[in-house]
Scaffold this motif. Structure first.
Motif, mmCIF file in Angstrom:
data_model
loop_
_atom_site.group_PDB
_atom_site.id
_atom_site.type_symbol
_atom_site.label_atom_id
_atom_site.label_comp_id
_atom_site.label_asym_id
_atom_site.label_seq_id
_atom_site.Cartn_x
_atom_site.Cartn_y
_atom_site.Cartn_z
ATOM 1 N N LEU A 127 12.919 5.348 -5.471
ATOM 2 C CA LEU A 127 11.267 6.587 -6.537
ATOM 3 C C LEU A 127 11.338 8.044 -5.769
ATOM 4 O O LEU A 127 10.760 8.479 -6.415
ATOM 5 C CB LEU A 127 10.767 5.258 -6.195
ATOM 6 C CG LEU A 127 10.307 3.812 -7.039
ATOM 7 C CD1 LEU A 127 8.807 3.033 -6.468
ATOM 8 C CD2 LEU A 127 10.387 3.895 -8.309
ATOM 9 N N VAL A 128 11.006 8.110 -4.282
ATOM 10 C CA VAL A 128 10.865 9.481 -3.639
ATOM 11 C C VAL A 128 12.107 9.600 -3.810
ATOM 12 O O VAL A 128 11.899 11.287 -3.994
ATOM 13 C CB VAL A 128 10.484 8.856 -2.468
ATOM 14 C CG1 VAL A 128 10.199 9.975 -1.839
ATOM 15 C CG2 VAL A 128 9.055 7.907 -2.300
ATOM 16 N N GLY A 129 13.250 9.454 -3.379
ATOM 17 C CA GLY A 129 14.296 10.741 -3.633
ATOM 18 C C GLY A 129 15.077 11.003 -2.446
ATOM 19 O O GLY A 129 16.056 11.597 -2.155
ATOM 20 N N MET A 130 14.037 10.446 -1.743
ATOM 21 C CA MET A 130 14.735 10.815 -0.219
ATOM 22 C C MET A 130 14.360 8.736 0.996
ATOM 23 O O MET A 130 13.473 8.205 0.830
ATOM 24 C CB MET A 130 14.135 11.822 0.178
ATOM 25 C CG MET A 130 12.472 12.042 0.862
ATOM 26 S SD MET A 130 11.980 12.737 1.874
ATOM 27 C CE MET A 130 12.024 14.476 0.129
ATOM 28 N N THR A 131 14.772 9.068 2.010
ATOM 29 C CA THR A 131 14.558 7.870 2.561
ATOM 30 C C THR A 131 12.925 7.518 3.476
ATOM 31 O O THR A 131 13.124 8.903 3.739
ATOM 32 C CB THR A 131 15.927 7.459 3.840
ATOM 33 O OG1 THR A 131 15.118 8.731 4.349
ATOM 34 C CG2 THR A 131 16.721 7.614 3.121
ATOM 35 N N LYS A 153 1.097 3.991 -1.341
ATOM 36 C CA LYS A 153 0.702 3.265 -0.129
ATOM 37 C C LYS A 153 1.921 3.581 0.738
ATOM 38 O O LYS A 153 0.906 4.662 1.917
ATOM 39 C CB LYS A 153 0.273 2.313 -0.244
ATOM 40 C CG LYS A 153 -0.192 1.814 0.856
ATOM 41 C CD LYS A 153 -1.863 2.415 1.071
ATOM 42 C CE LYS A 153 -2.512 1.384 1.945
ATOM 43 N NZ LYS A 153 -4.220 2.099 1.790
ATOM 44 N N ALA A 154 2.866 3.645 0.857
ATOM 45 C CA ALA A 154 3.892 4.138 1.689
ATOM 46 C C ALA A 154 3.889 5.579 2.209
ATOM 47 O O ALA A 154 3.811 5.461 3.265
ATOM 48 C CB ALA A 154 5.419 3.419 1.743
ATOM 49 N N GLN A 155 3.673 5.955 1.518
ATOM 50 C CA GLN A 155 3.648 7.638 1.628
ATOM 51 C C GLN A 155 2.786 8.017 2.309
ATOM 52 O O GLN A 155 2.582 9.163 3.578
ATOM 53 C CB GLN A 155 3.887 8.577 0.122
ATOM 54 C CG GLN A 155 5.124 8.073 -0.485
ATOM 55 C CD GLN A 155 4.715 9.040 -1.776
ATOM 56 O OE1 GLN A 155 4.537 8.597 -3.037
ATOM 57 N NE2 GLN A 155 6.211 10.565 -1.848
ATOM 58 N N ASN A 156 1.954 7.126 1.980
ATOM 59 C CA ASN A 156 0.810 8.029 3.129
ATOM 60 C C ASN A 156 0.633 7.749 4.443
ATOM 61 O O ASN A 156 0.408 8.014 4.637
ATOM 62 C CB ASN A 156 -0.684 7.855 1.948
ATOM 63 C CG ASN A 156 -1.208 8.038 0.546
ATOM 64 O OD1 ASN A 156 -1.417 8.891 0.871
ATOM 65 N ND2 ASN A 156 -1.886 7.595 -0.117
ATOM 66 N N LEU A 157 1.262 6.028 4.364
ATOM 67 C CA LEU A 157 1.009 5.439 5.890
ATOM 68 C C LEU A 157 2.114 6.634 6.436
ATOM 69 O O LEU A 157 2.271 6.654 7.881
ATOM 70 C CB LEU A 157 1.475 3.865 5.624
ATOM 71 C CG LEU A 157 0.679 2.755 5.291
ATOM 72 C CD1 LEU A 157 1.402 1.794 5.341
ATOM 73 C CD2 LEU A 157 -1.076 3.212 5.863
ATOM 74 N N LEU A 158 3.697 6.148 5.856
ATOM 75 C CA LEU A 158 4.423 7.751 6.786
ATOM 76 C C LEU A 158 3.493 8.735 7.184
ATOM 77 O O LEU A 158 4.047 9.633 7.644
ATOM 78 C CB LEU A 158 5.553 7.638 6.108
ATOM 79 C CG LEU A 158 6.576 6.599 5.245
ATOM 80 C CD1 LEU A 158 7.336 6.417 4.669
ATOM 81 C CD2 LEU A 158 7.042 6.558 6.423
#
Length: 246
Positions: free
Chosen positions: A229-233, A195-200
């Motif tokens: 989890l993603v490998g980057m900030t 969800k955070a990835q989509n918001l970003l």
């Protein structure tokens, strides 16, 4: 003129014309392909361009753009119902439907609507394909997945899920790990980061706002979890992906 009389006259006129709607089995084959996750069939259907082919579509408006809009809405509605009947979460299905209809409403060309139609169809099909792959999931775990999806912005505990499914926390933890191969807490964490990835990518919310919205204990905890989890900030992720998929 009464509506009934108008209809009789219209029906008589249409019966004299050679054009007709597509056979019902053709439409149902398409909807069933989407709801069963048959990606190959759906891709072939898209390639053939059936959605933009006026032959057999029926006329819902004499304005060609409006006519395509109406058919888009009908298609989304039918796909949504078929997917719900095939096991898609009700709320997820309707949220997808609302999203694509609102997106379509902002488009002003037939080409753009046709492209969105293809994306919408593939999205539903892909989600149903994933659902079919996990079809061995029990009702209790399905209830957990749906609860997590609908409460992703809350702090979710195993006790919340246990109460929701009427199971003991310890038994539910074992069952969840057995069926999904991942611990409950790790699954919740992954869904929050999704969800955070989509918001970003698609919003202007700050990191603090996203962390608060997803009920992380602090911004630093959110950043640490995201990077793991993603490998980057989160900042690097936004810098790289912000609105690149729009």
């Amino acid at each position: 003129m009464s509506l009934q009389r108008e209809w009789y006259i219209k029906e008589l006129k249409m019966s004299e014309e050679e054009s007709s709607h597509r056979p019902l089995e053709v439409e149902y084959s398409f909807y069933n392909a989407v709801s069963s996750g048959d990606m190959e069939y759906v891709r072939e259907n898209i390639k053939e361009g059936d959605f933009t082919n006026p032959e057999g579509m029926g006329t819902l408006s004499h304005n060609s753009l409006t006519n395509l809009r109406y058919h888009f809405i009908v298609t989304v509605a039918m796909i949504t119902r078929h997917c719900v009947e095939a096991g898609m979460e009700l709320e997820q299905a309707y949220r997808l439907s609302d999203f694509y209809i609102l997106k379509m409403d902002s488009l002003n060309t037939k080409e753009a609507i046709a492209n969105l139609h293809d994306s919408m169809v593939l999205d539903y099909t892909g989600k149903m394909l994933l659902l079919k792959k996990n079809s061995v999931i029990s009702k209790s775990i399905t209830m957990c997945i749906e609860y997590i999806y609908n409460h992703i912005h809350d702090r979710i505990t195993i006790e919340d899920l246990a109460e929701h499914t009427d199971l003991s926390p310890s038994y539910l933890s074992r069952l969840f790990k057995k069926e999904l191969g991942i611990a409950v807490s790790d699954y919740i964490r992954e869904k929050k980061i999704d969800k955070a990835q989509n918001l970003l990518k698609y919003s202007d919310f700050t990191l603090v706002e996203i962390a608060n919205y997803l009920s992380f204990s602090s911004q630093s905890h959110f950043i640490q979890t995201f990077e793991k989890l993603v490998g980057m900030t989160p900042k690097k992720y936004r810098d790289h992906y912000y609105r690149t998929s729009w």
